[in-house]
Write an enzyme that holds these catalytic residues in place. Structure first.
Site, short mmCIF file in Angstrom:
data_model
loop_
_atom_site.label_atom_id
_atom_site.label_comp_id
_atom_site.label_asym_id
_atom_site.label_seq_id
_atom_site.Cartn_x
_atom_site.Cartn_y
_atom_site.Cartn_z
N HIS A 98 -66.33 -30.43 80.81
CA HIS A 98 -65.26 -29.44 80.87
C HIS A 98 -63.96 -29.93 80.22
O HIS A 98 -63.30 -29.20 79.50
CB HIS A 98 -65.01 -29.03 82.32
CG HIS A 98 -64.38 -27.69 82.47
ND1 HIS A 98 -64.59 -26.88 83.57
CD2 HIS A 98 -63.56 -26.98 81.67
CE1 HIS A 98 -63.92 -25.74 83.44
NE2 HIS A 98 -63.27 -25.80 82.30
N SER A 131 -65.87 -29.52 75.89
CA SER A 131 -64.82 -28.52 75.97
C SER A 131 -63.47 -29.22 75.99
O SER A 131 -63.33 -30.27 76.62
CB SER A 131 -64.99 -27.66 77.23
OG SER A 131 -64.01 -26.65 77.31
N ASN A 132 -62.51 -28.65 75.28
CA ASN A 132 -61.15 -29.20 75.23
C ASN A 132 -61.11 -30.60 74.62
O ASN A 132 -60.29 -31.44 75.02
CB ASN A 132 -60.53 -29.22 76.64
CG ASN A 132 -60.43 -27.83 77.24
OD1 ASN A 132 -59.75 -26.97 76.71
ND2 ASN A 132 -61.15 -27.60 78.33
N ASN A 173 -64.42 -4.79 74.63
CA ASN A 173 -64.59 -6.13 74.06
C ASN A 173 -65.91 -6.26 73.31
O ASN A 173 -66.00 -6.99 72.32
CB ASN A 173 -64.53 -7.19 75.16
CG ASN A 173 -63.14 -7.40 75.71
OD1 ASN A 173 -62.16 -6.90 75.17
ND2 ASN A 173 -63.04 -8.13 76.81
N ASP A 176 -70.59 -17.36 80.49
CA ASP A 176 -69.97 -18.68 80.59
C ASP A 176 -69.40 -18.89 81.99
O ASP A 176 -68.64 -18.05 82.48
CB ASP A 176 -68.85 -18.81 79.55
CG ASP A 176 -68.19 -20.18 79.60
OD1 ASP A 176 -68.67 -21.08 78.90
OD2 ASP A 176 -67.19 -20.34 80.34
N SER A 178 -59.83 -17.92 76.10
CA SER A 178 -58.52 -17.24 76.00
C SER A 178 -58.35 -16.62 74.61
O SER A 178 -57.29 -16.76 73.98
CB SER A 178 -57.36 -18.21 76.29
OG SER A 178 -57.40 -18.64 77.63
N PRO A 179 -59.36 -15.91 74.11
CA PRO A 179 -59.28 -15.37 72.75
C PRO A 179 -58.25 -14.25 72.61
O PRO A 179 -57.83 -13.94 71.49
CB PRO A 179 -60.69 -14.84 72.50
CG PRO A 179 -61.20 -14.50 73.86
CD PRO A 179 -60.64 -15.56 74.76
N LEU A 180 -57.83 -13.67 73.74
CA LEU A 180 -56.84 -12.59 73.69
C LEU A 180 -55.46 -13.07 74.14
O LEU A 180 -54.57 -12.28 74.41
CB LEU A 180 -57.31 -11.42 74.56
CG LEU A 180 -58.70 -10.87 74.18
CD1 LEU A 180 -59.09 -9.72 75.08
CD2 LEU A 180 -58.71 -10.44 72.71
N TYR A 213 -65.24 -23.23 88.53
CA TYR A 213 -64.95 -21.82 88.80
C TYR A 213 -65.41 -21.37 90.19
O TYR A 213 -65.00 -20.31 90.67
CB TYR A 213 -65.59 -20.92 87.75
CG TYR A 213 -65.16 -21.15 86.33
CD1 TYR A 213 -64.08 -21.97 86.02
CD2 TYR A 213 -65.83 -20.52 85.28
CE1 TYR A 213 -63.70 -22.18 84.71
CE2 TYR A 213 -65.44 -20.72 83.96
CZ TYR A 213 -64.39 -21.55 83.68
OH TYR A 213 -64.01 -21.75 82.37
#
Length: 270
Positions: free
Chosen positions: A105, A135-136, A237, A42, A184-186, A47
Site C-alpha cells: 500500500h 502503490s505510492n 463514470n 479495488d 483520486s482521478p477526479l 479500508y
C-alpha cells in the site's frame, strides 16, 4: 470496456475505488457496480471493507473469470510473515480462492523491500495471489521493487489526475510494461469546476469528470479507479468508452500540469 494489458495480466481500464465505503452500504455499492458492468474492484486491508466486498462477490452472477480484484497490505504489516498473514486473511474475507492483484500500500519505513517481495513471490507460487504490485512508490522505489522480484511488478497505484504530475512515473511504467493505476482521478471533486474540461466535454455531451476519466484511460498503460457511492455516479463514470479525445484535447489537459506539454507530447507520441 477497454483493458490495460501488462505482462500476463489483462485488466479493465476503469475500476471501482472503495476507500471509505464500509458495511452494507459498501456491499450494495459493489453489487450495483457489478450489475452496471464494472469488473475491476479495488480494496485494501486498511479500508476495513473486504468482508463487505466479499459478500457482494458471493451474491453476484458475474463469472469469477471476468472479475479483477485488487487488495493491498498496509505499510506496518510488510514483514515476511505479516505480508503472508494479511494476504491469506484478505483472501478469506473476500471469499476468493486467489486474489488477482496484491499491492504494497505504501513503502515501508523499516522493512527492506526484498523481504516483502520475497513473501509476495511465494504467495504467487502458492496460488494465493496471481499478480503483485506497489502503490505510492517513486520511480526509484519502483525500480528497487522490480529488481527484488522474480515476477513482474504489475502496477504502481498513485494519485493521478489533471492536476497531479506523474510524468516520471508514467514514463517509467510505459518503458517497463507496468500499469499505472490512478486513484483520486477526479481530484476529490475539483474536476467539476474545471472550465477547460467542461468546454471539451460540451463537444461530446460529457461532464468534466467523464472527460478527466477518458483522458486517463486513453493514455497507454493507465487505468483509473474512481470512487462512487451513488448509482448515478457509478453510471456516469462508466460511460467513458463511447467517445475519444483528440490529440489536441489530450495535450490541452496535460498542459494544465504546468508546462509539461512538450515532454508529454513526445512521450506519448501526440
Amino acid at each position: 470496456m477497454e483493458y490495460v494489458t501488462t505482462g500476463q495480466a489483462e485488466i479493465p481500464a476503469l475500476g471501482l475505488g472503495t476507500y471509505r465505503l464500509r458495511g452494507q452500504a459498501c456491499t450494495e455499492t459493489v453489487r450495483q457496480a457489478l450489475e452496471l458492468g464494472y469488473r475491476h474492484i479495488d480494496t485494501a486491508e486498511y479500508y476495513e471493507n473486504q468482508a463487505a466486498i466479499g459478500q457482494a462477490l458471493t451474491d453476484t452472477a458475474v463469472s469469477r473469470d471476468d472479475l479483477f480484484i485488487t487488495t493491498k497490505v498496509w505499510r506496518t504489516n510488510l514483514s515476511y510473515e505479516e505480508t503472508k498473514r494479511v494476504a491469506r486473511e484478505s483472501r478469506e474475507k473476500l471469499g476468493l480462492e486467489t486474489i488477482d492483484l496484491l499491492l504494497i500500500h505504501w513503502p515501508s519505513r523499516s522493512v527492506p523491500i526484498e523481504e516483502t517481495i520475497e513473501a509476495m513471490n511465494e504467495l504467487q507460487s502458492d496460488g494465493v495471489v496471481r499478480h503483485i504490485g506497489v502503490s505510492n512508490f517513486s520511480v526509484k522505489q519502483l525500480a528497487n521493487a522490480r529488481d527484488a522480484s522474480a515476477t513482474p511488478i504489475c502496477t504502481n497505484q498513485v494519485e493521478y489526475n489533471p492536476y497531479t504530475d506523474q510524468s516520471d512515473v508514467l514514463e517509467y511504467c510505459i518503458e517497463h510494461d507496468i500499469m499505472l493505476t490512478a486513484y483520486s482521478p477526479l481530484a476529490k471533486g475539483r474536476i467539476d469546476d474545471d472550465t477547460t474540461l467542461a468546454t471539451i466535454g460540451d463537444r461530446y455531451g460529457k461532464s468534466p469528470a467523464q472527460v478527466a476519466l477518458r483522458w486517463l484511460v486513453q493514455q497507454p498503460q493507465v487505468a483509473a479507479i474512481p470512487k462512487a457511492s451513488s448509482q448515478a455516479h457509478l453510471k456516469t463514470n462508466l460511460s467513458i468508452f463511447d467517445f475519444e479525445l483528440t490529440d489536441e484535447e489530450m495535450a490541452q489537459i496535460f498542459d494544465r500540469q504546468g508546462g509539461l506539454l512538450e515532454r508529454v507530447r513526445s512521450m506519448l507520441g501526440l
